[in-house]
Design an enzyme around this catalytic site. Structure first.
Site, short mmCIF file in Angstrom:
data_model
loop_
_atom_site.label_atom_id
_atom_site.label_comp_id
_atom_site.label_asym_id
_atom_site.label_seq_id
_atom_site.Cartn_x
_atom_site.Cartn_y
_atom_site.Cartn_z
N ARG A 154 -51.21 2.25 67.76
CA ARG A 154 -52.00 3.40 68.19
C ARG A 154 -52.95 3.79 67.07
O ARG A 154 -52.57 3.70 65.89
CB ARG A 154 -51.08 4.61 68.45
CG ARG A 154 -50.19 4.50 69.65
CD ARG A 154 -49.09 5.52 69.56
NE ARG A 154 -48.24 5.26 68.38
CZ ARG A 154 -47.23 6.05 68.00
NH1 ARG A 154 -46.95 7.15 68.66
NH2 ARG A 154 -46.50 5.73 66.94
N ASN A 269 -47.06 14.48 78.05
CA ASN A 269 -47.78 15.72 77.71
C ASN A 269 -48.98 15.87 78.63
O ASN A 269 -49.91 15.06 78.60
CB ASN A 269 -48.27 15.68 76.26
CG ASN A 269 -47.10 15.73 75.29
OD1 ASN A 269 -46.06 16.34 75.58
ND2 ASN A 269 -47.25 15.07 74.16
N GLY A 271 -52.36 17.87 80.20
CA GLY A 271 -53.51 18.53 79.61
C GLY A 271 -54.80 17.99 80.18
O GLY A 271 -54.90 17.75 81.39
N GLY A 275 -57.89 9.59 76.93
CA GLY A 275 -59.17 8.94 76.62
C GLY A 275 -58.91 7.81 75.66
O GLY A 275 -57.81 7.29 75.58
N CYS A 278 -58.62 2.37 74.68
CA CYS A 278 -57.67 1.47 75.34
C CYS A 278 -57.29 1.89 76.76
O CYS A 278 -57.54 1.15 77.71
CB CYS A 278 -56.40 1.34 74.49
SG CYS A 278 -56.71 0.45 72.97
N LYS A 338 -58.19 11.92 70.35
CA LYS A 338 -56.87 12.50 70.04
C LYS A 338 -56.90 12.87 68.57
O LYS A 338 -57.83 12.51 67.84
CB LYS A 338 -55.74 11.51 70.34
CG LYS A 338 -55.73 10.29 69.45
CD LYS A 338 -54.48 9.48 69.68
CE LYS A 338 -54.41 8.32 68.71
NZ LYS A 338 -53.20 7.54 68.86
N ARG A 345 -64.37 7.45 71.56
CA ARG A 345 -64.57 6.69 72.80
C ARG A 345 -63.83 7.37 73.97
O ARG A 345 -62.67 7.71 73.86
CB ARG A 345 -64.07 5.25 72.63
CG ARG A 345 -65.02 4.40 71.80
CD ARG A 345 -64.50 3.01 71.58
NE ARG A 345 -63.35 2.99 70.70
CZ ARG A 345 -62.61 1.92 70.46
NH1 ARG A 345 -62.91 0.78 71.06
NH2 ARG A 345 -61.59 1.98 69.63
#
Ligand code: UDX
Length: 448
Positions: A154, A269, A271, A275, A278, A338, A345
């Site tokens: 990640r 989670n 919200g 995005g 990936c 994030k 992206r």
């Protein structure tokens, strides 16, 4: 086969992380990158994107000479027993994967790869791509084996995920080649304490699993893993929409549901939706590749549609609570896709800010790391703030769009400074709603 020299094609998030880490494991590693600005940055010992701990690892590797940044396939591939392809696979306008870089890298490498070397695909490709590459290798007449080694790191925890992996998956027909690739990861695992210290990242605990599979299974594993995680998020978001209607709190629901070990709390989670480079691309790539085999993946189409609708849902919920936004001054905190990265992206924060331009009086935006990257994606009507207080001051509404710790630690009095009626929209459901509400803040969560 013993590996001495490795080439990594493409020094993006995956390629540069892999190259920098392997250069600390006794290998000579070439990071092959065509973009001159990126190349210059790596040669100077730093990454061109923000990733915790990575610069320290790159700097030492470059200074030691074990990491060599180059744009030359000839210089790198000619001398390598092992070549990792980490080139980009962007999505085409129709959602399918654009494989031009993947095939371009194969064709170029084949000009220089020595016989008995191994070509490893790390880029995310639709299942079946490997068999096509094997045909190309066969036509070249060279004795090169092809292996799929999907990547699961990640962004924002790239080093941790690579050093303390849950599993390494390697798929291919040639057992010796598969074992050679597994050995590289075993060597990385045995060097992980040293690299953890250098990079100052968190220390992991468990040992990872080594899994060897067929070529097609490895390819399908990668997209399946990402599709399932995306599915979990969209599932949580659809429950959030229902929770809003029935007056439940999706965080409480997911905490309770996720404590069932069969389900797990991760990636539930709710919200503003997912995005990044990936999930959006891998979900559309999977839908498109299934389509080519006559399989209609409606479950993933539903997840994708739900995700697309979430930024607008956030604004609709805000409007249904505070009314028309046309006279309201709104600020969006969080433009990276994030926290912990400068990558923008398919960022939900940027989508939110751009959508708000149509509804709100004025829109301001701020991100602690992604301002430069975000600029070109934001509508020209959005004012860029230089700090959190500057973004919040004069705003009637503050929307938190990523869970940067800088945002989560803003306290009630800071939120209310100069305007005690300021509305806080927590589009990542990560603020302490009870404390904020007690302090008199008008708090809006998603599904809360
Ligand atoms: C993802 C996969 O996690 C990783 O294994 C793969 O190698 C690459 O794709 P990444 O895109 O870096 O990694 O970020 P990730 O942490 O998975 O988050 C993706 C998006 O989902 C972000 O926008 C994040 O905010 C969002 N998200 C994540 C949620 O909305 N809810 C969640 O519960 C988790």
């Amino acid at each position: 086969m013993k590996t001495h020299t490795i080439s990594i094609l493409g020094a993006g998030y995956v390629g540069l992380t892999t190259a920098a880490l392997l250069a600390h494991c006794g290998y000579r590693v070439f990071a092959v990158e065509p973009n001159p600005d990126r190349l210059k940055s790596i040669k100077e010992g730093k990454s061109f994107f923000y990733e915790q701990g990575l610069d320290a690892v790159i700097k030492i590797a470059i200074d030691s000479g074990n990491l060599i940044a180059t744009d030359s396939y000839e210089e790198s591939v000619t001398n390598s027993e092992v070549v990792f392809s980490c080139v980009g696979t962007p999505d085409n306008p129709d959602g399918s994967s654009n494989l031009s870089y993947v095939y371009g890298a194969v064709e170029e490498s084949l000009k220089y790869m020595p016989d008995n070397s191994i070509y490893i695909q790390k880029s995310t490709v639709p299942v079946g791509t490997g068999r096509n590459v094997e045909e190309i290798i066969k036509k070249s007449g060279k004795n090169i084996s092809y292996v799929s080694n999907p990547e699961f790191l990640r962004e924002s925890t790239a080093l941790f995920d690579t050093l303390y992996f849950d599993r390494v998956v390697v798929g291919g027909d040639n057992k010796d080649s598969v074992d050679t690739v597994l050995d590289i990861y075993k060597n990385l695992e045995s060097n992980r304490d040293k690299i953890t210290k250098i990079s100052n990242i968190e220390q992991g605990q468990d040992d990872g699993k080594y899994i060897s599979t067929s070529l097609n299974s490895a390819e399908l594993t990668k997209v399946t893993a990402n599709a399932f995680l995306a599915l979990k998020i969209s599932f949580a978001n659809s429950i959030a929409v229902l929770a809003d209607k029935v007056g439940a709190d999706v965080n409480e629901v997911m905490d309770a549901v996720g404590s069932d070990k069969r389900i797990g709390r991760a990636f539930l989670n709710a919200g503003r939706g997912y995005g990044g480079g990936c999930f959006p691309k891998d979900v559309s790539g999977l839908i498109s590749s299934a389509d080519q085999f006559g399989i209609d993946l409606t479950i993933m189409k539903a997840a994708q549609d739900l995700n697309t609708s979430m930024p607008k849902y956030v604004i609709d919920k805000l409007e249904s609570t505070v009314g028309n936004l046309s006279t309201k001054r709104v600020c969006v905190l969080g433009l990276a896709f994030k926290a912990g990265t400068s990558d923008v992206r398919k960022s939900p924060g940027i989508k939110l800010a751009n959508l708000l331009v149509k509804n709100a009086g004025t829109v301001k935006a701020f991100d602690p790391k992604a301002m430069d990257e975000a600029k070109e994606h934001l509508s020209s009507e959005i004012k860029l703030s230089k700090s959190i207080p500057e973004a919040i001051n004069d705003s009637d509404i503050v929307i938190i769009a990523t869970e940067w710790k800088e945002f989560l630690s803003i306290n009630a009095s800071e939120f209310m400074k100069g305007n005690k009626d300021r509305v806080i929209v927590d589009a990542v459901n990560s603020l302490d709603d009870i404390t904020l509400k007690k302090a008199g803040i008008k708090y809006i969560g998603i599904g809360r």
